[in-house]
Structure formats: C-alpha cells, structure tokens
Design a protein around this motif. Structure first.
Motif, PDB file in Angstrom:
ATOM      1  N   SER A  42       0.832  -1.216   0.000  1.00 35.86           N
ATOM      2  CA  SER A  42       0.000   0.000   0.000  1.00 35.86           C
ATOM      3  C   SER A  42       0.860   1.258   0.000  1.00 35.86           C
ATOM      4  N   VAL A  43       1.914   1.254   0.827  1.00 31.12           N
ATOM      5  CA  VAL A  43       2.823   2.412   0.865  1.00 31.12           C
ATOM      6  C   VAL A  43       3.527   2.603  -0.469  1.00 31.12           C
ATOM      7  N   LEU A  44       3.963   1.497  -1.078  1.00 30.95           N
ATOM      8  CA  LEU A  44       4.648   1.578  -2.377  1.00 30.95           C
ATOM      9  C   LEU A  44       3.714   2.111  -3.452  1.00 30.95           C
ATOM     10  N   HIS A  45       2.467   1.625  -3.453  1.00 32.77           N
ATOM     11  CA  HIS A  45       1.491   2.119  -4.434  1.00 32.77           C
ATOM     12  C   HIS A  45       1.217   3.605  -4.240  1.00 32.77           C
ATOM     13  N   PHE A  46       1.161   4.066  -3.001  1.00 36.36           N
ATOM     14  CA  PHE A  46       0.919   5.499  -2.730  1.00 36.36           C
ATOM     15  C   PHE A  46       2.060   6.367  -3.259  1.00 36.36           C
ATOM     16  N   LEU A  47       3.310   5.931  -3.019  1.00 34.94           N
ATOM     17  CA  LEU A  47       4.466   6.697  -3.494  1.00 34.94           C
ATOM     18  C   LEU A  47       4.519   6.753  -5.018  1.00 34.94           C
ATOM     19  N   VAL A  48       4.254   5.616  -5.665  1.00 32.19           N
ATOM     20  CA  VAL A  48       4.241   5.590  -7.139  1.00 32.19           C
ATOM     21  C   VAL A  48       3.150   6.511  -7.684  1.00 32.19           C
ATOM     22  N   GLY A  49       1.999   6.499  -7.041  1.00 37.60           N
ATOM     23  CA  GLY A  49       0.915   7.373  -7.485  1.00 37.60           C
ATOM     24  C   GLY A  49       1.270   8.844  -7.355  1.00 37.60           C
ATOM     25  N   MET A  50       1.935   9.223  -6.253  1.00 36.82           N
ATOM     26  CA  MET A  50       2.336  10.617  -6.075  1.00 36.82           C
ATOM     27  C   MET A  50       3.340  11.046  -7.142  1.00 36.82           C
ATOM     28  N   VAL A  51       4.311  10.176  -7.467  1.00 34.44           N
ATOM     29  CA  VAL A  51       5.307  10.499  -8.501  1.00 34.44           C
ATOM     30  C   VAL A  51       4.634  10.671  -9.860  1.00 34.44           C
ATOM     31  N   LEU A  52       3.722   9.767 -10.205  1.00 39.99           N
ATOM     32  CA  LEU A  52       3.026   9.872 -11.489  1.00 39.99           C
ATOM     33  C   LEU A  52       2.163  11.133 -11.552  1.00 39.99           C
ATOM     34  N   LEU A  53       1.491  11.465 -10.435  1.00 42.12           N
ATOM     35  CA  LEU A  53       0.662  12.671 -10.404  1.00 42.12           C
ATOM     36  C   LEU A  53       1.514  13.929 -10.605  1.00 42.12           C
ATOM     37  N   HIS A  54       2.668  13.984  -9.946  1.00 37.97           N
ATOM     38  CA  HIS A  54       3.571  15.130 -10.110  1.00 37.97           C
ATOM     39  C   HIS A  54       4.079  15.235 -11.555  1.00 37.97           C
ATOM     40  N   LEU A  55       4.373  14.076 -12.175  1.00 37.55           N
ATOM     41  CA  LEU A  55       4.846  14.078 -13.558  1.00 37.55           C
ATOM     42  C   LEU A  55       3.762  14.580 -14.504  1.00 37.55           C
ATOM     43  N   PHE A  56       2.527  14.114 -14.333  1.00 43.04           N
ATOM     44  CA  PHE A  56       1.426  14.559 -15.190  1.00 43.04           C
ATOM     45  C   PHE A  56       1.150  16.055 -15.022  1.00 43.04           C
ATOM     46  N   LEU A  57       1.214  16.539 -13.775  1.00 45.22           N
ATOM     47  CA  LEU A  57       0.985  17.971 -13.551  1.00 45.22           C
ATOM     48  C   LEU A  57       2.080  18.811 -14.214  1.00 45.22           C
TER      49      LEU A  57
END
Length: 245
Positions: A42-57
């Motif tokens: 769950s922690v790993l999925h959260f970190l990956v999601g934050m990185v992808l969100l920052h990249l898309f923004l």
C-alpha cells in the motif's frame, strides 16, 4: 534400615547468573511485530501514485504555458504598430502630429528645342514631364529652377556637346539669380573640347561639374551654353540636378 531421604539422582548445579552491566541498568526488550506484506504494498502504491501525479501535472503545465505564449505572440503579431502605418513624428511642444519633412531635390532631363526656337539663346530647357521635382519649381519657360526651401544643396550638371565651336571653347555655366530683380551671375562652370581630326567615330565631349551651394528661398538656377545647337540631346546625355543636404 533403608534411608528414604537419599535418591539415586546426582545433585544438579545452580542456574547461571545473568551478566551485570557496568551502569547497573538492565535492557528492557519490547517485542515488536514485523509489518505485514499488504501494508508495504500500500505504501509503495501510494508513493508511485504521487510520482506519477507530479509528472502529469508538470507535463500539463508545460503544455499550457506553451499554448499561452503562442497565443500571446500571435495576438501581438496581428496588431499593427503605429510607427509602421504612417511616418508622422510627434511635436512635443504643440502636442500634435506632423509629417516628416521631405528633402528638396530636382533631377532634370534636357528638352530639345523646337525648330521655331532660336538656337543660340543660351539657356537649356528642361523636360518637366520626364523629370523629378520636390520642393523646387520650374520657371521661365522651363529654363530656371526656383528654390523653395533655404539650405545647403549639392548642385551638379552634365552637358554633352556633339559639335564644336571654331571661335570659342565649349563651355557650360550654372547661373544664379537671387531674385527676379537681381542680375544673374555664374557660380559654377566647366569646359571641354572636341578633336576635329578624329572622324572615324562621332565627335563628342562632356562638361561635368558639381558643387555644394548655400541657397535661399527664391533663388533661381539655370544652365547656360554659348550655343544650344551644339548640345547633344540624346536621353541621359545632358542632365541637371539639385539635392538638399
């Protein structure tokens, strides 16, 4: 008698004494539980999601700024600049607009005299329809140029002769008259000569001259020759020019 207090078992040694620390304190061990495998995912999925969100923004912001800058550039390019539409300059004292003054100039082509004109009148005539004039007037039966703006002018003349004079040298003079009532006088002059012995080709010579003159409003300039019948009237052979500096 049988001794009932004795057994066949050998005596057991006492338990070992735990080591003592020098500071006298005893470590307290708290039992902990290792994180479960589901919690780590769950922690790993959260970190990956934050990185992808920052990249898309970041990518979205870059695309937005690019379109915005292109839109502003096109808007500015379509708007005409006032300095490119007209050439007036601002008069800061009067608060009005006035056009940029045009330099005075004249480039004259000689006009061939008619058959009824007396050939030795002396003054060359100028063809106004094939000449350029600005802030200078052509007067006196197309023989004199009148200055309308005072200032310094570059004056030049080119007179080509196709015939010689047996008594006098071929001469070209720029005559100046300050006003209608003043007597004119030469301010520039040039000479040339023809070789009468060369008959294999047309015999011609050109008298050229140029000076810088300070002229006032109302001054009149003309070209004088001793005989207009000696002049070559081919286009471009005989010209007269005045240019404001």
């Amino acid at each position: 008698m049988i001794n009932t207090f004795q057994t066949s078992l050998a005596p057991q040694p006492p338990p070992p004494v735990p080591p003592r620390h020098h500071n006298g304190s005893h470590p307290i061990l708290i039992p902990t539980h290792l994180p479960s495998q589901s919690h780590s995912k769950s922690v790993l999925h959260f970190l990956v999601g934050m990185v992808l969100l920052h990249l898309f923004l970041s990518i979205g912001g870059f695309i937005y700024l690019s379109f915005k800058m292109n839109y502003i550039f096109l808007q500015e390019k379509q708007q005409p600049y006032p300095a490119q539409e007209f050439l007036p300059v601002a008069n800061m004292q009067k608060g009005q607009l006035q056009e940029k003054p045009t330099k005075a100039f004249a480039r004259m082509l000689v006009l061939q005299p008619s058959v009824t004109q007396i050939p030795n009148q002396g003054y060359l005539l100028w063809d106004k329809s094939h000449s350029d004039l600005s802030n200078i007037s052509l007067l006196h039966k197309s023989s004199r140029l009148e200055i309308l703006k005072p200032g310094k002018y570059h004056v030049y003349s080119k007179v080509t002769f196709s015939k010689s004079d047996s008594k006098r040298p071929l001469a070209s003079k720029v005559m100046l008259r300050k006003s209608e009532v003043d007597e004119e006088k030469p301010v520039m002059m040039a000479y040339c000569s023809l070789d009468s012995h060369k008959v294999s080709f047309p015999n011609m010579c050109t008298a050229m001259q140029g000076e810088i003159l300070t002229l006032e409003k109302g001054n009149q300039l003309s070209i004088w020759v001793q005989d207009t019948a000696l002049v070559d009237y081919e286009e471009g052979a005989t010209t007269f020019g005045i240019y404001e500096l």
